[in-house]
Design a protein around this motif. Structure first.
Motif, PDB file in Angstrom:
ATOM      1  N   GLU A 128       0.838  -1.209   0.000  1.00  0.00           N
ATOM      2  CA  GLU A 128       0.000   0.000   0.000  1.00  0.00           C
ATOM      3  C   GLU A 128       0.865   1.247   0.000  1.00  0.00           C
ATOM      4  O   GLU A 128       0.598   2.208  -0.742  1.00  0.00           O
ATOM      5  N   THR A 132       0.556   3.662  -3.357  1.00  0.00           N
ATOM      6  CA  THR A 132      -0.040   4.991  -3.175  1.00  0.00           C
ATOM      7  C   THR A 132       1.016   6.079  -3.327  1.00  0.00           C
ATOM      8  O   THR A 132       0.733   7.165  -3.843  1.00  0.00           O
ATOM      9  N   TYR A 156      -1.330   5.708   4.876  1.00  0.00           N
ATOM     10  CA  TYR A 156      -2.465   6.522   4.413  1.00  0.00           C
ATOM     11  C   TYR A 156      -2.274   8.025   4.577  1.00  0.00           C
ATOM     12  O   TYR A 156      -3.181   8.788   4.276  1.00  0.00           O
ATOM     13  N   SER A 186      -4.983   9.181   1.988  1.00  0.00           N
ATOM     14  CA  SER A 186      -5.548   8.285   0.987  1.00  0.00           C
ATOM     15  C   SER A 186      -6.638   7.431   1.606  1.00  0.00           C
ATOM     16  O   SER A 186      -6.518   6.957   2.734  1.00  0.00           O
ATOM     17  N   LEU A 190      -7.717   9.886  -3.332  1.00  0.00           N
ATOM     18  CA  LEU A 190      -6.485  10.511  -2.865  1.00  0.00           C
ATOM     19  C   LEU A 190      -6.782  11.969  -2.560  1.00  0.00           C
ATOM     20  O   LEU A 190      -7.027  12.772  -3.462  1.00  0.00           O
TER      21      LEU A 190
END
Length: 338
Positions: A128, A132, A156, A186, A190
């Protein structure tokens, strides 16, 4: 048109796999990353991989490696739309901070990421973080990069690189930016908070300032500390003191005498806080006035990692006008709140 992202692999947990015979982690050949993660071929950007010849543990990353990365970005700046640096987590904030000072007039995203677990683990956070980060590194709007600074993406969250610190060796959510809001997050989408993004002076063309000095010492003050040990230290250009709260230190004649002697030897003293959140405020408490009297420099709300790399960058740097103290007090690239 697909955006082109250059992925620079320096080492770290993200590029490791378990040797099932020994049970130890070892680096794999990162040029084979597309076999490990075939989903990278589905990205809306083209990814080009440049691994370090010898992957490094992040504890081995330092000024020499910062220069290698900065110069490689400079060499390839016009060929790629964004840059992603895969890095071990322990010193990632130092590298991100150093690069933020070295990459002048940056107009493209430079994202750093890593992972807490190797990419081959079933529960890994590596995939991830990597995927991302590639999206953020290739994010453009009206032919202009949305992110034009050095940032860290982890679990994230997109954070300004020179505002970050690693606060957990255990959790996936390992990084914090305590004195500056996140740049983006995210989820299903996004998200980017454009008001929080940094923009370089438009009159400065992109270039690299490679100046780094190691004539610096960082010292954490603690109750009962024997200041006589300072007399045994060699003369240095900059001493960074990490003190209590908003800028206090034990107040006695010995403290004043010792710190004044250090200043008289020509050493600049920078004061930063031991608190993760908040910053230095000379004069707020009586026990902070000593720093004003000896001409120490307030680090304001800078992180320790950023203070160290900023000082290394500014010491005797011929590319800056004015004194070290004047330049350190200024916000160079979003590292302090003015």
């Amino acid at each position: 048109m697909k955006r082109k992202v250059l992925l620079i692999y320096t080492g770290g947990t993200i590029g490791m796999e378990k040797d099932y015979e020994t049970g130890s982690l070892r680096a794999f050949d990162f040029s084979n990353i597309f076999e490990k993660m075939p989903e990278m071929k589905l990205m809306e950007c083209e990814v080009f991989v440049h691994p370090f010849a010898t992957p490094l543990d992040s504890s081995d990353m330092g000024p020499g490696e910062w220069k290698i990365i900065a110069n490689y970005i400079h060499k390839n700046y016009n060929e790629y739309d964004g840059f992603l640096i895969l890095h071990g987590t322990d010193t990632m904030s130092y590298t991100a901070s150093a690069l933020s000072f070295m990459l002048k007039g940056l107009r493209k995203p430079v994202i750093l990421t890593g992972s807490q677990l190797p990419i081959g683990d079933l529960r890994t956070d590596a995939k991830e973080n990597l995927l991302t980060s590639l999206y953020y590194a290739s994010l453009y709007e009206d032919q202009e990069a949305i992110i034009q600074e050095v940032a860290i993406y982890f679990e994230y969250k997109l954070l300004r690189g020179n505002r970050t610190l690693k606060y957990s060796a255990e959790y996936f959510d390992a990084y914090a930016s305590p004195n500056y809001p996140i740049l983006g997050q995210s989820g299903v989408h996004l998200n980017i908070d454009k008001d929080n993004l940094y923009r370089s002076n438009p009159n400065i063309e992109f270039h690299v300032d490679n100046h780094i000095s190691e004539d610096i010492l960082f010292c954490r003050i603690f109750p009962g500390m024997n200041l006589n040990h300072f007399k045994e230290l060699p003369t240095m250009k900059v001493l960074i003191l990490q003190v209590f709260g908003s800028g206090t230190i034990f107040s006695n004649e010995k403290t004043i005498e010792t710190l004044q002697a250090i200043r008289n030897n020509g050493t600049e003293i920078v004061v930063v806080s031991q608190c993760i959140s908040g910053g230095i405020s000379f004069g707020k408490y009586e026990n902070s006035n000593i720093f004003s009297r000896i001409g120490a420099i307030s680090g304001k709300d800078i992180t320790a990692e950023s203070a160290i790399t900023k000082a290394m960058h500014l010491i005797d740097n011929p590319n800056y006008i004015g004194s070290f103290s004047e330049n350190f007090a200024k916000c160079v690239c979003g590292e302090i709140t003015e």
